[in-house]
Design a protein around this motif. Sequence first.
Motif, PDB file in Angstrom:
ATOM      1  N   LEU A  15       0.826  -1.198   0.000  1.00  0.00           N
ATOM      2  CA  LEU A  15       0.000   0.000   0.000  1.00  0.00           C
ATOM      3  C   LEU A  15       0.867   1.256   0.000  1.00  0.00           C
ATOM      4  CD1 LEU A  15      -2.748   1.337   0.160  1.00  0.00           C
ATOM      5  CD2 LEU A  15      -2.700   1.036   2.644  1.00  0.00           C
ATOM      6  N   ALA A  16       1.970   1.215   0.749  1.00  0.00           N
ATOM      7  CA  ALA A  16       2.878   2.354   0.759  1.00  0.00           C
ATOM      8  C   ALA A  16       3.467   2.580  -0.628  1.00  0.00           C
ATOM      9  CB  ALA A  16       3.990   2.128   1.788  1.00  0.00           C
ATOM     10  N   ALA A  17       3.866   1.477  -1.302  1.00  0.00           N
ATOM     11  CA  ALA A  17       4.414   1.599  -2.647  1.00  0.00           C
ATOM     12  C   ALA A  17       3.362   2.111  -3.622  1.00  0.00           C
ATOM     13  CB  ALA A  17       4.956   0.247  -3.110  1.00  0.00           C
ATOM     14  N   ALA A  18       2.133   1.577  -3.510  1.00  0.00           N
ATOM     15  CA  ALA A  18       1.063   2.021  -4.406  1.00  0.00           C
ATOM     16  C   ALA A  18       0.722   3.481  -4.157  1.00  0.00           C
ATOM     17  CB  ALA A  18      -0.175   1.143  -4.204  1.00  0.00           C
ATOM     18  N   GLY A  19       0.704   3.887  -2.883  1.00  0.00           N
ATOM     19  CA  GLY A  19       0.416   5.285  -2.568  1.00  0.00           C
ATOM     20  C   GLY A  19       1.485   6.219  -3.103  1.00  0.00           C
ATOM     21  N   ALA A  20       2.749   5.804  -2.965  1.00  0.00           N
ATOM     22  CA  ALA A  20       3.844   6.627  -3.481  1.00  0.00           C
ATOM     23  C   ALA A  20       3.756   6.770  -4.994  1.00  0.00           C
ATOM     24  CB  ALA A  20       5.189   6.015  -3.079  1.00  0.00           C
ATOM     25  N   LEU A  21       3.452   5.668  -5.677  1.00  0.00           N
ATOM     26  CA  LEU A  21       3.306   5.730  -7.135  1.00  0.00           C
ATOM     27  C   LEU A  21       2.135   6.611  -7.538  1.00  0.00           C
ATOM     28  CD1 LEU A  21       3.985   2.013  -8.189  1.00  0.00           C
ATOM     29  CD2 LEU A  21       5.414   4.019  -8.665  1.00  0.00           C
ATOM     30  N   ALA A  22       1.027   6.522  -6.784  1.00  0.00           N
ATOM     31  CA  ALA A  22      -0.149   7.345  -7.096  1.00  0.00           C
ATOM     32  C   ALA A  22       0.158   8.821  -6.941  1.00  0.00           C
ATOM     33  CB  ALA A  22      -1.316   6.942  -6.198  1.00  0.00           C
ATOM     34  N   VAL A  23       0.869   9.168  -5.866  1.00  0.00           N
ATOM     35  CA  VAL A  23       1.224  10.576  -5.641  1.00  0.00           C
ATOM     36  C   VAL A  23       2.184  11.057  -6.716  1.00  0.00           C
ATOM     37  CG1 VAL A  23       2.397  12.159  -4.067  1.00  0.00           C
ATOM     38  CG2 VAL A  23       0.788  10.473  -3.169  1.00  0.00           C
ATOM     39  N   ALA A  24       3.193  10.207  -7.039  1.00  0.00           N
ATOM     40  CA  ALA A  24       4.154  10.582  -8.078  1.00  0.00           C
ATOM     41  C   ALA A  24       3.460  10.784  -9.418  1.00  0.00           C
ATOM     42  CB  ALA A  24       5.233   9.510  -8.188  1.00  0.00           C
ATOM     43  N   ALA A  25       2.505   9.893  -9.726  1.00  0.00           N
ATOM     44  CA  ALA A  25       1.771  10.021 -10.988  1.00  0.00           C
ATOM     45  C   ALA A  25       0.931  11.292 -11.002  1.00  0.00           C
ATOM     46  CB  ALA A  25       0.885   8.795 -11.196  1.00  0.00           C
ATOM     47  N   ALA A  26       0.289  11.607  -9.866  1.00  0.00           N
ATOM     48  CA  ALA A  26      -0.522  12.826  -9.789  1.00  0.00           C
ATOM     49  C   ALA A  26       0.330  14.067  -9.982  1.00  0.00           C
ATOM     50  CB  ALA A  26      -1.245  12.873  -8.447  1.00  0.00           C
TER      51      ALA A  26
END
Length: 269
Positions: A15-26
């Motif tokens: 979840l931490a990795a997915a959240g980081a990727l989501a923020v980076a993508a945003a």
Amino acid sequence: MPPSAKPEKEFPWWLAAAGALAVAAALFVAASDLYSQVFSIVAKGIGVTVFVTLVGYTLASALGLAIALLGLSGSVWLRQAARFYVEIIRGIPILVLLFWIAFVGAPGFVILWNWLSYPLQAVGITEPMQVRDVSLMWRAVIALTIAYSSFIAEIFRAGIQAVDAGQIEAAKALGLSRYRRFRHIIWPQAFRTILPPYGNDFIAMVKDSSLVSVLGVADITQMGKVYASGSFRFFETYSIVAYIYLVLTVGLSLGLRGLEQRLRRGRTA
């Protein structure tokens, strides 16, 4: 580790990795003029996707519960009719059912409606209905409703049958009506069993709602398809489409998991 010991709660690194990727993508989308433009266009379909999903799943849940109760009734004919419906609908691919409802069912409904309302048409009270009067969006909603009602019916049936029969018999002995037995005894216990697969089906419908794009309904996928076909920016467009669906589905999955844990704590308290 001894059998009685509880495993230590594992940190959700995924979840931490997915959240980081989501923020980076945003952040990347916000910083890029091209991706910002693609996102602003594709995001116009979010409202349609949410509408189709919520309305379709609500109607499918109501129909699925009715089919499940028919399948558990005391009449063999009602049980067989419910089983017939479930097996037939589950055996048809959703895309095929979508086409059938849109291009066969809707015209058939119009013919039947015009035949039944002919006396009113003859005296000028109403006008004959045209096939184009039936919205493509509602054809899609009806198709998803019928398709998912068969799966939801099985979820409800399994959950209701999982309730201890002794408790139902005790409620009968106390003189509770059929409705009160269902409302106060069966449903609260069945809901805990039903929730995980029921929630998973809701998340699946969010994704399957993309099928309505084949009818030209302006959901997320259709908006992306239109933009990509005009700009030839297929990579950028479908990356944004995938990103939006991932945010929706992962967010719903986390919400569902939190609700399950809350109910589990409430049951063990």
